[in-house]
Write an enzyme that holds these catalytic residues in place. Sequence first.
Site, PDB file in Angstrom:
ATOM      1  N   HIS A 126       1.874   9.812  -2.453  1.00 34.71           N
ATOM      2  CA  HIS A 126       2.380   8.432  -2.421  1.00 34.71           C
ATOM      3  C   HIS A 126       1.341   7.418  -2.900  1.00 34.71           C
ATOM      4  O   HIS A 126       1.698   6.371  -3.439  1.00 34.71           O
ATOM      5  CB  HIS A 126       2.913   8.055  -1.034  1.00 34.71           C
ATOM      6  CG  HIS A 126       1.871   7.676  -0.032  1.00 34.71           C
ATOM      7  ND1 HIS A 126       1.172   8.595   0.714  1.00 34.71           N
ATOM      8  CD2 HIS A 126       1.384   6.470   0.347  1.00 34.71           C
ATOM      9  CE1 HIS A 126       0.327   7.959   1.510  1.00 34.71           C
ATOM     10  NE2 HIS A 126       0.418   6.665   1.312  1.00 34.71           N
ATOM     11  N   HIS A 139      -5.990   3.233  -0.631  1.00 30.03           N
ATOM     12  CA  HIS A 139      -5.918   3.001   0.816  1.00 30.03           C
ATOM     13  C   HIS A 139      -6.059   4.247   1.677  1.00 30.03           C
ATOM     14  O   HIS A 139      -6.112   4.140   2.902  1.00 30.03           O
ATOM     15  CB  HIS A 139      -4.651   2.204   1.185  1.00 30.03           C
ATOM     16  CG  HIS A 139      -3.385   3.017   1.248  1.00 30.03           C
ATOM     17  ND1 HIS A 139      -2.724   3.460   0.127  1.00 30.03           N
ATOM     18  CD2 HIS A 139      -2.645   3.453   2.297  1.00 30.03           C
ATOM     19  CE1 HIS A 139      -1.636   4.135   0.497  1.00 30.03           C
ATOM     20  NE2 HIS A 139      -1.571   4.147   1.805  1.00 30.03           N
ATOM     21  N   HIS A 140      -6.138   5.423   1.039  1.00 29.61           N
ATOM     22  CA  HIS A 140      -6.440   6.635   1.818  1.00 29.61           C
ATOM     23  C   HIS A 140      -7.781   7.240   1.411  1.00 29.61           C
ATOM     24  O   HIS A 140      -8.089   8.376   1.762  1.00 29.61           O
ATOM     25  CB  HIS A 140      -5.317   7.662   1.684  1.00 29.61           C
ATOM     26  CG  HIS A 140      -4.088   7.265   2.439  1.00 29.61           C
ATOM     27  ND1 HIS A 140      -4.045   7.208   3.814  1.00 29.61           N
ATOM     28  CD2 HIS A 140      -2.860   6.855   2.004  1.00 29.61           C
ATOM     29  CE1 HIS A 140      -2.834   6.808   4.205  1.00 29.61           C
ATOM     30  NE2 HIS A 140      -2.099   6.578   3.119  1.00 29.61           N
ATOM     31  N   ASP A 154      -4.273  -1.101   7.815  1.00 32.77           N
ATOM     32  CA  ASP A 154      -3.179  -0.132   7.931  1.00 32.77           C
ATOM     33  C   ASP A 154      -3.376   0.751   9.154  1.00 32.77           C
ATOM     34  O   ASP A 154      -2.469   0.926   9.974  1.00 32.77           O
ATOM     35  CB  ASP A 154      -3.140   0.714   6.642  1.00 32.77           C
ATOM     36  CG  ASP A 154      -2.045   1.768   6.647  1.00 32.77           C
ATOM     37  OD1 ASP A 154      -1.007   1.546   7.290  1.00 32.77           O
ATOM     38  OD2 ASP A 154      -2.228   2.804   5.973  1.00 32.77           O
ATOM     39  N   HIS A 194       0.809  -1.233   0.000  1.00 32.05           N
ATOM     40  CA  HIS A 194       0.000   0.000   0.000  1.00 32.05           C
ATOM     41  C   HIS A 194       0.839   1.278   0.000  1.00 32.05           C
ATOM     42  O   HIS A 194       0.473   2.266  -0.607  1.00 32.05           O
ATOM     43  CB  HIS A 194      -0.970   0.003   1.182  1.00 32.05           C
ATOM     44  CG  HIS A 194      -0.301   0.071   2.517  1.00 32.05           C
ATOM     45  ND1 HIS A 194       0.327  -1.017   3.082  1.00 32.05           N
ATOM     46  CD2 HIS A 194      -0.148   1.087   3.389  1.00 32.05           C
ATOM     47  CE1 HIS A 194       0.824  -0.662   4.258  1.00 32.05           C
ATOM     48  NE2 HIS A 194       0.550   0.601   4.466  1.00 32.05           N
ATOM     49  N   ASP A 195       1.961   1.259   0.717  1.00 36.95           N
ATOM     50  CA  ASP A 195       2.760   2.488   0.858  1.00 36.95           C
ATOM     51  C   ASP A 195       4.011   2.490  -0.008  1.00 36.95           C
ATOM     52  O   ASP A 195       4.927   3.271   0.249  1.00 36.95           O
ATOM     53  CB  ASP A 195       3.160   2.671   2.330  1.00 36.95           C
ATOM     54  CG  ASP A 195       2.157   3.519   3.100  1.00 36.95           C
ATOM     55  OD1 ASP A 195       1.318   4.191   2.455  1.00 36.95           O
ATOM     56  OD2 ASP A 195       2.222   3.513   4.344  1.00 36.95           O
ATOM     57  N   LYS A 254       5.804   5.579  -1.188  1.00 37.02           N
ATOM     58  CA  LYS A 254       6.596   6.426  -0.278  1.00 37.02           C
ATOM     59  C   LYS A 254       8.081   6.429  -0.622  1.00 37.02           C
ATOM     60  O   LYS A 254       8.822   7.263  -0.102  1.00 37.02           O
ATOM     61  CB  LYS A 254       6.380   5.976   1.175  1.00 37.02           C
ATOM     62  CG  LYS A 254       5.039   6.443   1.726  1.00 37.02           C
ATOM     63  CD  LYS A 254       4.938   6.226   3.216  1.00 37.02           C
ATOM     64  CE  LYS A 254       3.600   6.752   3.741  1.00 37.02           C
ATOM     65  NZ  LYS A 254       3.403   6.370   5.158  1.00 37.02           N
TER      66      LYS A 254
HETATM   67 FE   LIG Z   1      -0.364   5.395   2.921  1.00 37.17          FE
END
Ligand SMILES: [Fe+2]
Length: 167
Positions: free
Chosen positions: A60, A86-87, A115, A31-32, A35
Amino acid sequence: KRMALTSKVLGEAYGLDRHDVKILYKAAPLHDIGKIAIPDHILNKPGKLTPEEWETMKTHAQIGHDILASSELEVLRAGAVVSVGHHENWDGSGYPKGIAGENIPIFARIAALADVFDALINKRSYKHAWDIEDVRKFFVEMNGVKFQPELVDLLFENEAKLLEIQR
Ligand SMILES: [Fe+2]
């Protein structure tokens, strides 16, 4: 690992089939991945981000999607879906697209919850580890706001299992 297992438990409880659970299990921790494009001084900042830093941080989600989306592998394409979604919030107040409800793919809805659960339970550079009572209160408050009500129910129903994963 914690996030993958948490997503798996929630995916199974939600009724995803075995194949989808397997894909979600492998895709959720991606998911991240976007970043990697965010400067370390923003990622590791102990305090609050400035509005400008926050805007950079928010990129991201889309960046992670763009890294993975054209893969030949189903797991990585699922990772793209998880990354960009995911955000997003159940009520449409999230980013990058501001989509709501079931317009947010189920993999992303589950990964988002996994998360946040993991982030609250554990220490992060920007926060201390929360007590389980405070975590519960947060999810009650965010039921239907940030998260799908059905998934919040499943989180509470499976709390013992999820805390075992944390241990
Ligand atoms: Fe995230």
